[in-house]
Scaffold this motif. Structure first.
Motif, mmCIF file in Angstrom:
data_model
loop_
_atom_site.group_PDB
_atom_site.id
_atom_site.type_symbol
_atom_site.label_atom_id
_atom_site.label_comp_id
_atom_site.label_asym_id
_atom_site.label_seq_id
_atom_site.Cartn_x
_atom_site.Cartn_y
_atom_site.Cartn_z
ATOM 1 N N UNK A 109 0.755 -1.510 0.155
ATOM 2 C CA UNK A 109 -0.103 -0.031 0.123
ATOM 3 C C UNK A 109 1.139 1.377 0.175
ATOM 4 N N UNK A 110 2.230 0.953 -0.091
ATOM 5 C CA UNK A 110 2.652 1.816 0.192
ATOM 6 C C UNK A 110 4.178 1.452 -0.590
ATOM 7 N N UNK A 115 8.039 1.092 -1.680
ATOM 8 C CA UNK A 115 9.461 1.019 -0.884
ATOM 9 C C UNK A 115 10.785 1.318 -2.060
ATOM 10 N N UNK A 140 -5.571 -0.706 -8.131
ATOM 11 C CA UNK A 140 -5.754 0.791 -9.366
ATOM 12 C C UNK A 140 -6.440 1.771 -8.505
ATOM 13 N N UNK A 141 -6.325 1.905 -7.172
ATOM 14 C CA UNK A 141 -6.511 2.950 -6.663
ATOM 15 C C UNK A 141 -5.353 4.521 -6.210
ATOM 16 N N UNK A 142 -3.973 3.286 -5.661
ATOM 17 C CA UNK A 142 -2.751 3.458 -5.783
ATOM 18 C C UNK A 142 -1.493 4.192 -6.104
ATOM 19 N N UNK A 163 -1.461 5.226 -9.157
ATOM 20 C CA UNK A 163 -1.631 6.684 -10.613
ATOM 21 C C UNK A 163 -0.303 7.362 -9.608
ATOM 22 N N UNK A 164 -1.339 7.541 -8.621
ATOM 23 C CA UNK A 164 -0.733 8.573 -7.587
ATOM 24 C C UNK A 164 0.951 8.380 -7.214
ATOM 25 N N UNK A 176 2.926 9.685 -10.155
ATOM 26 C CA UNK A 176 3.313 10.790 -9.947
ATOM 27 C C UNK A 176 3.874 11.225 -9.378
ATOM 28 N N UNK A 177 4.104 10.368 -7.940
ATOM 29 C CA UNK A 177 5.611 11.178 -7.309
ATOM 30 C C UNK A 177 6.924 10.545 -7.610
ATOM 31 N N UNK A 186 -6.109 -6.201 -21.264
ATOM 32 C CA UNK A 186 -6.482 -5.128 -20.921
ATOM 33 C C UNK A 186 -6.251 -4.342 -20.224
ATOM 34 N N UNK A 206 -3.914 -1.077 -20.928
ATOM 35 C CA UNK A 206 -4.632 0.127 -19.737
ATOM 36 C C UNK A 206 -3.343 0.909 -18.876
ATOM 37 N N UNK A 255 -2.922 -4.570 -28.180
ATOM 38 C CA UNK A 255 -4.047 -4.045 -27.603
ATOM 39 C C UNK A 255 -3.917 -2.123 -27.293
ATOM 40 N N UNK A 315 -6.650 0.909 -28.289
ATOM 41 C CA UNK A 315 -5.714 1.790 -26.893
ATOM 42 C C UNK A 315 -5.535 3.235 -27.575
ATOM 43 N N UNK A 356 -9.008 6.299 -27.465
ATOM 44 C CA UNK A 356 -8.161 7.223 -25.802
ATOM 45 C C UNK A 356 -8.483 8.440 -26.338
#
Lengths: 601, 259
Positions: B83-84, B86, B109-111, B113-114, B117-118, B140, B144, B187, B191, B195
């Protein structure tokens, strides 16, 4: 971003967790849901403290390699802590009852516990003045109860100083009855009846008790005859108002936004004094923060979070969501060590910004074109259903989306399942005609790109949808767009009908259309829509809302909070954004821009 | 009297400005040198530290964290969903003095992109880990995420070397790297059409929507990308299970080349 509450339930297990933000540790305790263990919180705190102290060196000095290479032999410590926690909870549960000698009652004299006859009426009158007639009943019955006890007391008091156990029991019994008295038990003894009759006088209302005659102000002769009522002077000027206005034009609403701003400032001022306190200590803390060894505490963050919460609410984010967001950010930052030259405000703002971006960036991006291509390959139409409350722009955005799909070369069948609203079918027919004029069959290989499937008004929407889908499959249409009637989320029969439509037809995409102007209502709408869909679905995994279409985005300047509210509630992405009323006003969401607009002062 | 006292000083200053004496000149020169050195130092520092990282990206359960642990310690470890991030310094096997910082990012998936970015600005190279066993099912989603990485402005500008590591080759059902490459190309080809046809984002991005991947008109090919792309097969668990070593010479050689 949901870090606010620290427990999670999954099937038969409940998980409770605790975050250590300084060393980036997560402690999770799992136990069976049916057991209610009281020592879990204490256990987790103890484990956290012990683990952190024992391995502090590894975390601080060796970093990641320390974590990878180190052995964390904590099992024995954990078993010991668990045993301690269990024992502590067992010991606390049964409390030994105090003996009579220890209680306060034995130390009181009898005299102060006796209530004599003389005192009672005073109480009764006092209470009658303050409370309603219900209290009268209870007091009236209690009075005789006490009276009987009181009768006994004075006689007994003379003989001994202490009450015997029987007296106490009877007293307690009477207290018990007094407390659980209901109105029905008024007829317990004749004495209370007499007293009650005296006390219960019929209440005289000022206007009541006068019969209807007095209240009838109408002239008995006027009913039905028009001559008795003199005709008022009809002045067309007054009736029409402004003679100079253009006939038929609807003027804009004029309002002043200054008042609202003033009100906000006035409300905020009372909360400001709290931040002024702690002058010197705050200064030292700030210096320490600049140097970079300060760890964030709840007290530091609270004023900043309050301000941010109010700011979010002012930007049209639903109130409870703003609250939960701030809670979650607080939980994530508590105990974290700030870097050099960062203030509390900037850290909190940064964390909040990241949380907002994460909320807006969907778990799974909905790529409609990609999915349509897939469906094309399998030779079946891609079905999209639009649902929402009244007047949010379903039909308009449906037309925009079909325009976009046609531009990309897919043929569209519009199913008019709004069989209720006047003119709904005609509206869609007009759209179809215009779209076909814009994209004539000649430029697309002789294929009609848009067609309308309608069965008039008053029919069952689910049936029309099913027929439309099979028609599309036969005719080889790529996409079916199903337009439903707007309905309020509280309207149970309509919600059932919508759930039935979705459950029976199993569309590929269920889009909820919501307007960007909505405020706290958004939460209620989405929760109830999802609930209705889940309740009426027969399947194991019910079809819920898959995506959101945010409409009327051009009407809000930077009060974009509705986007946050909606995505937070459903965890589903915003697929389209409607920014106007022409066919080209369809956009996709840019999370960073929206968050920037949200955080802008 | 006061003005009189000031006047000679002003005169002196004016004279100095007109014809600066050696003292003032040397002071100015010293200042310039200091500023210049500072700028050079910052520039060099920026250059050197900015791109020293190798990012481990991929979907959830691709094996990034295990690869990370194996590369650093050589031992097998039970891992959880990250979740973070290392990060640790990795020294290449053949002990060249150069070393890189390995950064293991969460794949959820919820983490993802964040964290991308960093860390994207610091990336000198990217290892995209693919689960070869579940690839057919996940093609797919893999495409993506890969598309999102490739189309990112910072990535396009820096063009870090890209290695697609087809992990979990110890399982018999694993797809080969060649097959994975073909499927991904197909693929990604689809895309980039869908897109770029998506409605333009809010705030009317004047840049004209997402960048175009590869060459227009031709089918997408990994060779059309501005960065070097390689495919390699590996297995973090290793053919001998938990006791043995991991099977990733290709990966290690590539890392040594990058460092």
């Amino acid at each position: 971003e949901r870090g606010g509450n620290n427990s999670f339930t999954h099937e038969a297990l409940t998980l409770k967790y605790k975050l250590d933000n300084q060393f980036e540790l997560v402690f999770v305790v799992g136990f069976q849901k049916i057991l209610t263990l009281t020592y879990v919180d204490k256990l987790i705190d103890d484990v956290h403290k012990e683990f952190r102290d024992k391995y502090r060196n590894e975390f601080q000095q060796k970093g990641t390699l320390g974590l990878l290479n180190g052995t964390f032999d904590f099992k024995d410590d954990f078993m010991r802590l668990l045993r301690d926690a269990e024992e502590s909870s067992k010991v606390r549960a049964p409390t030994v009852m105090k003996t009579f000698e220890q209680s306060l009652k034995s130390q009181k004299t009898v005299k102060c516990m006796i209530e004599t006859r003389g005192e009672k009426p005073k109480e009764k009158v006092k209470n009658k003045k303050n409370k309603g007639s219900k209290k009268e009943g209870t007091e009236a019955v209690a009075a005789p109860g006490k009276a009987s006890a009181g009768d006994k007391q004075p006689s007994a008091a003379g003989e001994k100083e202490e009450l015997t156990k029987d007296e106490i029991l009877q007293k307690n019994r009477e207290e018990f009855f007094k407390r659980h008295m209901k109105a029905g038990e008024k007829s317990r003894s004749p004495k209370p009846e007499a007293q009650k009759e005296k006390g219960k006088k019929p209440r005289v209302w000022d206007l009541g008790n006068s019969n209807a005659k007095v209240l009838d102000y109408s002239n008995s002769a006027t009913n039905g005859s028009a001559e008795a009522c003199p005709m008022e002077e009809f002045d067309p000027d007054i009736a029409l108002g402004d003679r100079n206005r253009e006939p038929g034009r609807l003027y804009d609403l004029e309002y002043e936004s200054d008042d609202e701003a003033e009100e906000e400032k006035v409300i905020q001022n009372p909360s400001k004094p709290s931040t002024k306190k702690g002058g010197l200590g705050g200064m030292f803390g700030m210096l320490k923060g600049l140097v970079g060894s300060k760890s964030l505490t709840r007290e530091d963050m609270d004023p900043v979070l309050e301000k941010m919460k109010d700011h979010l609410i002012a930007k049209n984010v639903a109130a409870e969501i703003a609250l939960q967001l701030c809670e979650s950010v607080a939980k994530k930052l508590e105990g974290k060590v700030m870097g050099t030259f960062t203030t509390v405000t900037s850290t909190v703002k940064q964390a909040l910004q990241e949380a907002l971006v994460q909320i807006l960036q969907p778990q799974r991006r909905v790529d409609v074109l990609r999915d349509v291509m897939d469906a094309q390959r399998h030779r079946r139409p891609y079905v999209v259903t639009f649902c929402g409350v009244n007047g949010v722009g379903k039909s308009t955005n449906l037309a925009k989306i079909s325009f976009w799909l046609i531009e990309n070369g897919f043929s569209v069948l519009i199913a008019a399942c709004d069989t209720f609203r006047a003119g709904a079918v005609e509206q869609l027919r007009t759209h179809t005609r215009r779209l076909n004029a814009l994209h004539p069959p000649e430029s697309h290989g002789g294929r009609t790109m848009v067609q309308l499937y309608e069965k008039g008004y008053g029919k069952d929407a689910a049936g029309i949808a099913m027929e439309a889908i099979s028609y599309a499959r036969n005719q080889g249409f790529d996409v079916v767009l199903v337009d439903t009637a707007g309905r309020m989320q509280d309207n149970a029969p309509l919600m059932t009908a919508l759930a039935k439509l979705i459950a029976v037809n199993a569309p590929d995409l269920v889009l909820f259309v919501g307007e960007a102007l909505v405020g706290n209502e958004a939460v209620d709408q989405l929760v109830k829509f999802n609930k209705a869909l889940a309740d009426h679905s027969m399947a194991q995994t019910p079809r819920l809302i898959d995506g959101i279409v945010l409409t009327k985005f051009d009407t809000i300047d930077d009060k974009v909070g509705a986007a946050i509210s909606m995505t937070y509630i459903t965890s589903k992405p915003i697929v389209f954004v409607g920014t106007g009323q022409t066919y080209c006003d369809l956009r996709s969401l840019n999370a960073k821009a929206v968050v920037a607009a949200l955080m802008k002062a | 009297s006061m003005a009189g006292g000031l006047e000679p000083h002003l005169e002196a200053l004016r004279r100095e400005m007109a014809a600066p004496g050696p003292a003032v000149l040397s002071v100015l020169l010293a200042l310039l040198v200091v500023v210049f050195t500072f700028l050079i130092w910052r520039f060099v520092q920026g250059r050197r530290s900015s791109r020293k990282a190798v990012l481990l990206l991929g979907l959830c359960d691709a094996g990034k964290t295990l690869l990370f642990a194996r590369l650093l310690t050589g031992r097998y470890r039970d891992t959880q969903t990250s979740i973070t991030d290392s990060s640790a310094v990795y020294r290449a096997r053949n002990d060249k003095s150069a070393n890189v910082t390995l950064i293991d990012l969460p794949g959820h998936e919820s983490l993802r992109l964040q964290f991308l970015e960093r860390f994207k600005a610091a990336a000198r190279a990217i290892v995209f880990v693919v689960d070869s066993v579940a690839f057919q099912r996940e093609v797919k989603d893999v495409a993506e995420f890969l598309y999102q990485v490739l189309v990112d402005n910072t990535v396009l500008k820096n063009a870090p070397a890209l290695l697609i590591a087809c992990n979990k080759q110890d399982v018999t059902m694993a797809k080969s790297a060649k097959l994975i490459q073909q499927q991904l190309e197909k693929e990604l080809n689809t895309l980039r059409v869908t897109r770029s046809a998506a409605p333009t984002s809010l705030d009317g991005s004047a840049t004209g929507g997402p960048a175009q991947l590869g060459k227009k008109g031709k089918d997408f090919d990994f060779s059309q990308l501005p960065m070097k792309v390689e495919f390699v097969e590996c297995s973090a668990r290793g053919s001998k299970g938990e006791e043995g070593d991991a099977d990733f010479e290709g990966l290690e050689k590539w890392l040594a080349k990058i460092a």
